[in-house]
Motif scaffolding. Sequence first.
Motif, PDB file in Angstrom:
ATOM      1  N   GLU A  47     -21.721 -29.096  20.946  1.00 51.23           N
ATOM      2  CA  GLU A  47     -21.351 -29.223  22.349  1.00 51.23           C
ATOM      3  C   GLU A  47     -21.738 -27.967  23.137  1.00 51.23           C
ATOM      4  O   GLU A  47     -22.022 -26.927  22.554  1.00 51.23           O
ATOM      5  N   ASN A  48     -21.641 -28.057  24.461  1.00 56.60           N
ATOM      6  CA  ASN A  48     -21.845 -26.875  25.308  1.00 56.60           C
ATOM      7  C   ASN A  48     -20.863 -25.799  24.883  1.00 56.60           C
ATOM      8  O   ASN A  48     -19.668 -26.066  24.731  1.00 56.60           O
ATOM      9  N   GLY A  49     -21.401 -24.605  24.694  1.00 57.00           N
ATOM     10  CA  GLY A  49     -20.512 -23.501  24.326  1.00 57.00           C
ATOM     11  C   GLY A  49     -20.226 -23.411  22.841  1.00 57.00           C
ATOM     12  O   GLY A  49     -19.450 -22.564  22.407  1.00 57.00           O
ATOM     13  N   HIS A  94     -36.845 -20.152  25.203  1.00 58.99           N
ATOM     14  CA  HIS A  94     -35.488 -20.050  25.711  1.00 58.99           C
ATOM     15  C   HIS A  94     -35.036 -21.292  26.449  1.00 58.99           C
ATOM     16  O   HIS A  94     -35.818 -21.956  27.104  1.00 58.99           O
ATOM     17  N   GLN A  95     -33.738 -21.542  26.356  1.00 62.00           N
ATOM     18  CA  GLN A  95     -33.127 -22.666  27.066  1.00 62.00           C
ATOM     19  C   GLN A  95     -33.267 -22.480  28.569  1.00 62.00           C
ATOM     20  O   GLN A  95     -33.696 -23.371  29.281  1.00 62.00           O
ATOM     21  N   GLU A  96     -32.867 -21.309  29.058  1.00 48.86           N
ATOM     22  CA  GLU A  96     -33.013 -21.021  30.482  1.00 48.86           C
ATOM     23  C   GLU A  96     -34.361 -20.340  30.623  1.00 48.86           C
ATOM     24  O   GLU A  96     -34.636 -19.355  29.956  1.00 48.86           O
ATOM     25  N   SER A 206     -31.375 -29.676  21.019  1.00 48.33           N
ATOM     26  CA  SER A 206     -31.452 -30.564  22.182  1.00 48.33           C
ATOM     27  C   SER A 206     -30.177 -31.378  22.316  1.00 48.33           C
ATOM     28  O   SER A 206     -29.557 -31.757  21.330  1.00 48.33           O
ATOM     29  N   HIS A 207     -29.824 -31.646  23.586  1.00 49.34           N
ATOM     30  CA  HIS A 207     -28.716 -32.571  23.828  1.00 49.34           C
ATOM     31  C   HIS A 207     -29.204 -34.004  23.932  1.00 49.34           C
ATOM     32  O   HIS A 207     -28.415 -34.924  24.096  1.00 49.34           O
ATOM     33  N   HIS A 208     -30.520 -34.178  23.871  1.00 54.23           N
ATOM     34  CA  HIS A 208     -31.068 -35.524  23.832  1.00 54.23           C
ATOM     35  C   HIS A 208     -31.093 -35.916  22.351  1.00 54.23           C
ATOM     36  O   HIS A 208     -32.071 -35.691  21.650  1.00 54.23           O
ATOM     37  N   ILE A 408     -21.128 -15.603  35.989  1.00 54.56           N
ATOM     38  CA  ILE A 408     -21.727 -16.916  35.754  1.00 54.56           C
ATOM     39  C   ILE A 408     -22.649 -16.889  34.540  1.00 54.56           C
ATOM     40  O   ILE A 408     -22.749 -17.852  33.781  1.00 54.56           O
ATOM     41  N   GLY A 409     -23.311 -15.734  34.337  1.00 53.99           N
ATOM     42  CA  GLY A 409     -24.262 -15.623  33.231  1.00 53.99           C
ATOM     43  C   GLY A 409     -23.606 -15.724  31.862  1.00 53.99           C
ATOM     44  O   GLY A 409     -24.279 -15.936  30.857  1.00 53.99           O
ATOM     45  N   ALA A 410     -22.288 -15.564  31.818  1.00 54.59           N
ATOM     46  CA  ALA A 410     -21.609 -15.603  30.524  1.00 54.59           C
ATOM     47  C   ALA A 410     -21.278 -17.028  30.089  1.00 54.59           C
ATOM     48  O   ALA A 410     -20.794 -17.246  28.993  1.00 54.59           O
ATOM     49  N   ARG A 439     -29.040 -32.441  32.707  1.00 58.83           N
ATOM     50  CA  ARG A 439     -29.949 -31.549  32.004  1.00 58.83           C
ATOM     51  C   ARG A 439     -29.162 -30.471  31.263  1.00 58.83           C
ATOM     52  O   ARG A 439     -28.415 -29.709  31.863  1.00 58.83           O
ATOM     53  N   GLY A 440     -29.324 -30.430  29.961  1.00 57.95           N
ATOM     54  CA  GLY A 440     -28.694 -29.377  29.175  1.00 57.95           C
ATOM     55  C   GLY A 440     -27.208 -29.555  28.950  1.00 57.95           C
ATOM     56  O   GLY A 440     -26.537 -28.637  28.500  1.00 57.95           O
ATOM     57  N   ILE A 441     -26.687 -30.728  29.269  1.00 59.18           N
ATOM     58  CA  ILE A 441     -25.252 -30.946  29.090  1.00 59.18           C
ATOM     59  C   ILE A 441     -25.008 -31.768  27.832  1.00 59.18           C
ATOM     60  O   ILE A 441     -25.734 -32.723  27.574  1.00 59.18           O
TER      61      ILE A 441
HETATM   62  N1  LIG Z   1     -23.414 -12.921  27.647  1.00 63.23           N
HETATM   63  C1  LIG Z   1     -22.258 -13.528  27.385  1.00 63.23           C
HETATM   64  N2  LIG Z   1     -21.076 -12.970  27.738  1.00 63.23           N
HETATM   65  C2  LIG Z   1     -19.912 -13.581  27.472  1.00 63.23           C
HETATM   66  N3  LIG Z   1     -19.791 -14.764  26.847  1.00 63.23           N
HETATM   67  C3  LIG Z   1     -20.920 -15.377  26.463  1.00 63.23           C
HETATM   68  C4  LIG Z   1     -22.219 -14.803  26.716  1.00 63.23           C
HETATM   69  N4  LIG Z   1     -23.151 -15.644  26.222  1.00 63.23           N
HETATM   70  C5  LIG Z   1     -22.484 -16.704  25.692  1.00 63.23           C
HETATM   71  N5  LIG Z   1     -21.139 -16.531  25.830  1.00 63.23           N
HETATM   72  C6  LIG Z   1     -20.102 -17.470  25.373  1.00 63.23           C
HETATM   73  O1  LIG Z   1     -20.350 -17.776  24.024  1.00 63.23           O
HETATM   74  C7  LIG Z   1     -20.085 -19.151  23.757  1.00 63.23           C
HETATM   75  C8  LIG Z   1     -21.300 -19.813  23.166  1.00 63.23           C
HETATM   76  O2  LIG Z   1     -22.301 -19.928  24.159  1.00 63.23           O
HETATM   77  P1  LIG Z   1     -23.758 -20.497  23.850  1.00 63.23           P
HETATM   78  O3  LIG Z   1     -24.595 -20.238  25.040  1.00 63.23           O
HETATM   79  O4  LIG Z   1     -24.229 -19.978  22.544  1.00 63.23           O
HETATM   80  O5  LIG Z   1     -23.468 -22.079  23.715  1.00 63.23           O
HETATM   81  P2  LIG Z   1     -24.487 -23.256  23.430  1.00 63.23           P
HETATM   82  O6  LIG Z   1     -24.041 -23.925  22.185  1.00 63.23           O
HETATM   83  O7  LIG Z   1     -25.870 -22.782  23.475  1.00 63.23           O
HETATM   84  O8  LIG Z   1     -24.160 -24.230  24.651  1.00 63.23           O
HETATM   85  P3  LIG Z   1     -25.131 -25.146  25.580  1.00 63.23           P
HETATM   86  O9  LIG Z   1     -25.281 -26.435  24.858  1.00 63.23           O
HETATM   87  O10 LIG Z   1     -24.342 -25.324  26.816  1.00 63.23           O
HETATM   88  O11 LIG Z   1     -26.397 -24.431  25.789  1.00 63.23           O
HETATM   89  C9  LIG Z   1     -19.613 -19.749  25.085  1.00 63.23           C
HETATM   90  O12 LIG Z   1     -18.209 -19.750  25.117  1.00 63.23           O
HETATM   91  C10 LIG Z   1     -20.164 -18.798  26.117  1.00 63.23           C
HETATM   92  O13 LIG Z   1     -19.387 -18.797  27.281  1.00 63.23           O
END
Ligand SMILES: Nc1ncnc2c1ncn2[C@@H]1O[C@H](COP(=O)(O)OP(=O)(O)OP(=O)(O)O)[C@@H](O)[C@H]1O
Length: 511
Positions: A47-49, A94-96, A206-208, A408-410, A439-441
């Motif tokens: 999942e996301n995160g 990279h994803q982004e 991928s989320h697809h 937001i970047g976190a 996208r990306g969800i």
């Molecule tokens: N630079 C950062 N600072 C603080 N927290 C971060 C940072 N980067 C990621 N996190 C946190 O770490 C956790 C994992 O994030 P990550 O981006 O690895 O998820 P993901 O599995 O790739 O999700 P998605 O499918 O949305 O891309 C999340 O809770 C995110 O908020």
Amino acid sequence: MTTEDTPRAADVVLQARDIVKTYGGTRALKGVNFDIHRGTVTTLFGENGAGKSTLMKILSGVEQPTSGRIVLDGEPVAFATTNDARDHGIAIIHQELSLAPNLSVRDNIFLGREITRGGAVDYAEETRQTRALLEEMHLDVDPSTPVGDLRVGQQQIVEIARALSIDARILIMDEPTSALAAKEVEILFGIIDELTSRGVSLVYISHHLEEALQVTDHAVVLRDGTMTARGDRAEIDLDWIVRHMVGENFDLGSPPDGYELGEPALQVQDLTVLDPESPDRAIVDGLSLDVRAGEIVCLYGLMGAGRTELLEAVAGRGEIAGGRVLLDGQELDRGGIRDRIGRGIALVPEDRQRDGLVPTMSVGQNLTLASIRRFLSRGLLSRVKEKALATSLIKDVTVKAPGPQTPIGALSGGNQQKVVIGKVLATDPAVMLLDEPSRGIDIGAKAEVFSLLADHARDGLAVLFTTSEVEECFSIAHRIIVLRRGRISAEFGPDADKADVMAASGEAVAT
Ligand SMILES: Nc1ncnc2c1ncn2[C@@H]1O[C@H](COP(=O)(O)OP(=O)(O)OP(=O)(O)O)[C@@H](O)[C@H]1O
Ligand SMILES: [Mg+2]
């Protein structure tokens, strides 16, 4: 299978062991073991995160683990920088998107590792190699074009080309196809086959899910920073992935019902948008459509069909060559985006990095950015009201963030997307346009976003959204409009056949 048993060492090119990563108070990875298999594709689901990108950033030197070990071909390694990882043959898509918009395609591809001859950059050679790479990806753009002038999908292809140019033996692809059309995905999958047959080891995220299954040799599922399952292709299917990702099975929902649709809220009449690159070609070609209050309409089409251009024109961005846009029967004059937001037409753009979010601001600031006027009292901003709204929006759109002050970047990619949607909802629009909102969800977040849109539709919001995943049209749309070369090629109800919808878009349907 447990996380402890180790496949035959010869099959594994890289082992990550007990990887922990903490960001302040967030434990993104809680001791993950992860293997990359030689010459095959390991897909990473979650999942996301869940921590997918974090793990991949660690394996490619973008981030350093808080603790844990990486073993590459039997040797312990540590990557302080991406250059370290690259020197060991590891590259990442990279994803982004991480390209510099002002630089040309060529300069982006060779940034930081320019080809030199006699002390000077050999631009001719770089151009030649860029051409070859672009050709391999079937992307017809000039190497000197600034990346910022390209569509998101094209930028994603450049991102892929850059990683390919490194000639890596381990290539990590974090959501490489989120902005690609079906044809381009096919091209990428062809390249993936070729790479693995040359012995390159791939990680694919991928989320697809259906798409990812097509290339999977080994699957790993992360959940909340922990590995929850691992399986080889023969042992797994879609249900297996979803079950381990979210701990349950569910579908994406169905169109909201039990209420009458209202009058047309949005009317588009004879709209024409010309291609800025070749103005004799219409990207949107005399197109007319209506969306009624309370109605959810899915706009399906291949990349280049004109989906983005149509939504942007309706939202007040860019030039239109002809036609009218009406809101509640009133023709709108040619105002810009801000003006249209004030009237009640809001857009969730395709590229959240570029258009949707301000990277230097917090989650709360981003959420309230577009509706800030509501918090002015006698010209002063009511911080208290702003914070209260931000907090309630975070809850509404189920953003996983510690609080409004979080940068937001976190946030993970999917959570950033939810912030963009929340920001637009805060402007209280009558018509909401969403360009590839999923996208990306992840699948859970998709269902949440869709049910959020359905709730607002019940209250009279008119929704027009685009997607390149045909399944999504069927999940909430009352009506599916298929776009092909700037025109409507067909229209369907929610009981239509998926294959018919795809065929109307010009997409080849697998038989
Ligand atoms: N630079 C950062 N600072 C603080 N927290 C971060 C940072 N980067 C990621 N996190 C946190 O770490 C956790 C994992 O994030 P990550 O981006 O690895 O998820 P993901 O599995 O790739 O999700 P998605 O499918 O949305 O891309 C999340 O809770 C995110 O908020
Ligand atoms: Mg990610």
